[in-house]
Design a protein around this motif. Sequence first.
Motif, PDB file in Angstrom:
ATOM      1  N   GLY A  94      -6.475 -48.177  21.894  1.00  0.00           N
ATOM      2  CA  GLY A  94      -6.009 -49.549  21.825  1.00  0.00           C
ATOM      3  C   GLY A  94      -5.388 -49.955  20.502  1.00  0.00           C
ATOM      4  N   PRO A  95      -6.030 -49.648  19.354  1.00  0.00           N
ATOM      5  CA  PRO A  95      -5.471 -50.073  18.072  1.00  0.00           C
ATOM      6  C   PRO A  95      -4.113 -49.432  17.731  1.00  0.00           C
ATOM      7  CG  PRO A  95      -7.803 -49.581  17.847  1.00  0.00           C
ATOM      8  CD  PRO A  95      -7.391 -49.111  19.207  1.00  0.00           C
ATOM      9  N   LEU A  96      -3.754 -48.347  18.412  1.00  0.00           N
ATOM     10  CA  LEU A  96      -2.490 -47.651  18.128  1.00  0.00           C
ATOM     11  C   LEU A  96      -1.351 -48.144  19.009  1.00  0.00           C
ATOM     12  CD1 LEU A  96      -3.938 -44.026  17.845  1.00  0.00           C
ATOM     13  CD2 LEU A  96      -3.437 -45.615  15.982  1.00  0.00           C
ATOM     14  N   LEU A  97      -1.660 -48.987  19.980  1.00  0.00           N
ATOM     15  CA  LEU A  97      -0.632 -49.496  20.884  1.00  0.00           C
ATOM     16  C   LEU A  97       0.039 -50.719  20.283  1.00  0.00           C
ATOM     17  CD1 LEU A  97      -2.540 -49.234  24.299  1.00  0.00           C
ATOM     18  CD2 LEU A  97      -1.027 -47.545  23.228  1.00  0.00           C
ATOM     19  N   GLY A  98       1.368 -50.742  20.345  1.00  0.00           N
ATOM     20  CA  GLY A  98       2.116 -51.889  19.851  1.00  0.00           C
ATOM     21  C   GLY A  98       2.347 -52.907  20.948  1.00  0.00           C
ATOM     22  N   GLU A  99       3.479 -53.566  20.873  1.00  0.00           N
ATOM     23  CA  GLU A  99       3.809 -54.620  21.843  1.00  0.00           C
ATOM     24  C   GLU A  99       3.850 -54.051  23.260  1.00  0.00           C
ATOM     25  OE1 GLU A  99       7.479 -57.724  22.841  1.00  0.00           O
ATOM     26  OE2 GLU A  99       7.573 -56.389  21.089  1.00  0.00           O
ATOM     27  N   ARG A 100       3.294 -54.813  24.180  1.00  0.00           N
ATOM     28  CA  ARG A 100       3.333 -54.399  25.588  1.00  0.00           C
ATOM     29  C   ARG A 100       4.637 -54.902  26.190  1.00  0.00           C
ATOM     30  NH1 ARG A 100      -1.898 -54.620  29.609  1.00  0.00           N
ATOM     31  NH2 ARG A 100      -0.976 -53.449  31.353  1.00  0.00           N
ATOM     32  N   THR A 115       4.237 -50.172  29.921  1.00  0.00           N
ATOM     33  CA  THR A 115       4.983 -49.638  28.784  1.00  0.00           C
ATOM     34  C   THR A 115       4.555 -50.318  27.489  1.00  0.00           C
ATOM     35  OG1 THR A 115       6.903 -49.283  30.214  1.00  0.00           O
ATOM     36  CG2 THR A 115       7.270 -49.152  27.847  1.00  0.00           C
ATOM     37  N   PHE A 116       4.302 -49.498  26.466  1.00  0.00           N
ATOM     38  CA  PHE A 116       3.930 -50.025  25.157  1.00  0.00           C
ATOM     39  C   PHE A 116       4.900 -49.496  24.104  1.00  0.00           C
ATOM     40  CE2 PHE A 116       0.032 -49.820  27.620  1.00  0.00           C
ATOM     41  CZ  PHE A 116      -0.599 -51.033  27.350  1.00  0.00           C
ATOM     42  N   ALA A 117       5.226 -50.312  23.128  1.00  0.00           N
ATOM     43  CA  ALA A 117       5.948 -49.841  21.954  1.00  0.00           C
ATOM     44  C   ALA A 117       4.951 -49.143  21.026  1.00  0.00           C
ATOM     45  CB  ALA A 117       6.617 -51.008  21.232  1.00  0.00           C
ATOM     46  N   ILE A 118       5.386 -48.047  20.410  1.00  0.00           N
ATOM     47  CA  ILE A 118       4.524 -47.258  19.526  1.00  0.00           C
ATOM     48  C   ILE A 118       5.253 -47.040  18.205  1.00  0.00           C
ATOM     49  CG2 ILE A 118       3.246 -45.100  19.214  1.00  0.00           C
ATOM     50  CD1 ILE A 118       2.239 -46.780  21.556  1.00  0.00           C
ATOM     51  N   ALA A 119       4.609 -47.317  17.102  1.00  0.00           N
ATOM     52  CA  ALA A 119       5.202 -47.059  15.791  1.00  0.00           C
ATOM     53  C   ALA A 119       5.390 -45.556  15.597  1.00  0.00           C
ATOM     54  CB  ALA A 119       4.307 -47.624  14.696  1.00  0.00           C
ATOM     55  N   LEU A 120       6.493 -45.171  14.957  1.00  0.00           N
ATOM     56  CA  LEU A 120       6.795 -43.748  14.767  1.00  0.00           C
ATOM     57  C   LEU A 120       5.641 -43.004  14.095  1.00  0.00           C
ATOM     58  CD1 LEU A 120      10.536 -43.808  13.612  1.00  0.00           C
ATOM     59  CD2 LEU A 120       9.628 -42.855  15.738  1.00  0.00           C
ATOM     60  N   GLY A 121       5.012 -43.643  13.111  1.00  0.00           N
ATOM     61  CA  GLY A 121       3.950 -42.975  12.368  1.00  0.00           C
ATOM     62  C   GLY A 121       2.676 -42.747  13.155  1.00  0.00           C
ATOM     63  N   TYR A 122       2.572 -43.353  14.340  1.00  0.00           N
ATOM     64  CA  TYR A 122       1.373 -43.206  15.165  1.00  0.00           C
ATOM     65  C   TYR A 122       1.505 -42.107  16.218  1.00  0.00           C
ATOM     66  CZ  TYR A 122      -0.665 -47.569  13.343  1.00  0.00           C
ATOM     67  OH  TYR A 122      -1.220 -48.533  12.539  1.00  0.00           O
ATOM     68  N   ARG A 123       2.610 -41.406  16.233  1.00  0.00           N
ATOM     69  CA  ARG A 123       2.863 -40.428  17.308  1.00  0.00           C
ATOM     70  C   ARG A 123       1.733 -39.404  17.423  1.00  0.00           C
ATOM     71  NH1 ARG A 123       8.652 -37.209  17.850  1.00  0.00           N
ATOM     72  NH2 ARG A 123       8.149 -35.828  19.606  1.00  0.00           N
TER      73      ARG A 123
END
Length: 558
Positions: A129-135, A140-148
């Motif tokens: 959950g804490p790694l998921l960005g905007e829904r 579908t969730f946006a994910i920051a590049l650094g969290y891949r």
Amino acid sequence: MTYSPDNALIIQSDRTVLLDVHAPKAEAAQAAIAPFAELVKSPEHIHTYRLSPLSIWNARAAGMPVADMVAALQDHAKYPMPESVAQELEALGQRYGLTTLTAGTGGDLLLQVADQPLAELLQRHEQVGPLLGERLSPTTFAIALGYRGLLKQALLTAGYPAEDLAGYLTGDALPLDLLATTRSGEPFHLRPYQKMAADLFYQAGQARGGSGVIVLPCGAGKTMVGMAAMAVLQQKTLILTSSLTSVHQWQRELLDKTTLTADQIAEYSGQQKATGPVTLATYQILTYRASQDDDFLHLGLFDQQSWGLIIYDEVHLLPAPVFRITAQLQARRRLGLTATLIREDGREGDVFTLIGPKRYDVPWRELEGQGFIAAADCTEIRIPQTKERQMDYATAGRRYQFRIAAENPLKLDVVQAVLEQEAGHRILIIGEYLDQLKAIAQRVDFPLITGKTSQPERDRLYASFRSGEISGIILSRVGNFALDLPDADVLIQVSGKYGSRQEEAQRLGRVLRPKSDGRSAQFYTLVSLRTCEEDFAQHRQLFLTEQGYRYHIQFWAV
């Protein structure tokens, strides 16, 4: 399906699969299940495989449908397959791909989830959950590049491994080709399994290719697979190794078998800090810090060049800080090379998520049968202790007992006897304790190499061994990994690191290069009788016999 006597598989409800190597269809069955079943042990008659979540997800990552796995088991089963196994395999297999990472349009990443209930579950998961960005949508969730990388680790922990289709950055160009004739004048070509391993890693540039692990026995030429991957990609490469000796071996092979020149290969180590189109570095320098509270000074190497490929040699040794930085490097192609995916810390899942799934694996015995690595005979010699030393052992603290047993002085007599028996062969003596190794060096006419031996002196002694100028070397733990001494055909292990399977595999690998006369390699282990060393030796013995090696026990009479 009824009883099929010619078939080789017995499938059990605990998801273990037994393979009868003497069955008429054994070879076909072995080939059919190898992509998705984990080989646990392979002694003389019955091989044992396990259907684990990671083994199934590795196969799914390579593009194998679950239906093909079920069909392979059913087609080769001697008795009807338990329905629960097929159901569990289906359930585990279908979990892979329920989450997919893709590239977004704005330079970020997208996590696509199979359905809304799973999206809700993952959004509430304490690690995911804490790694998921905007829904962006119900699934579908946006994910920051650094969290891949971190997200892939978290999803594996949650039981929903992600299929990573987000692609890779293109590194700076590095033109190179493999030579048909080495610079030393020998014909050179990739062995069929080496070429297949490189092809399966790259997968013709498809989105699911470009990251993963190749598992090959020691002496089978993992370095050649790495060079083949470099030749396919033609991009700047960072190669991480376990030691400075390995750095020099990679450098020697690259200059001998590719069109690269010396000025294109740089060494980043404790001795020099250079980078270039191909940079060779050690795990030790990358994880160096002056104190526990300081930062890692050299992890910035990963960002110093536009790498198109990072090769992790001996990936089973990957230290935790390199795992952490690798989690941030998921946009770079990553190739792991190893003789065993066994990690004593149990972090095989991190190798799967951060380096990549297993792309190719071949059993030791298969390459031995084809003549690509030597056959090996393993002999354990059990040695009594003097009465005085038995008393010292009995009254010592538990932690010190192992060392007393390991440094049994009578082992020196046995070493001398084995050397006389194996006179004329190329011999390595390996042990854990320096005092013991120094005592052996005083008794026999072999040089001793330890962690304190300078790198130039190590290189000189290794070269003397390869040329035949010296017939033996005594090695501390520095001899466990990445040691290119192809003519060594006898190894005497005077002490080991408890019951480490990983160490046993690596030490045996030192003598597995094929011999010109076809002679089997000889692997001797010296063990003190009536001590805890016997207990640890049983773990190592079990590992070797499970791999299919011949194992004998002798008792030394004083």
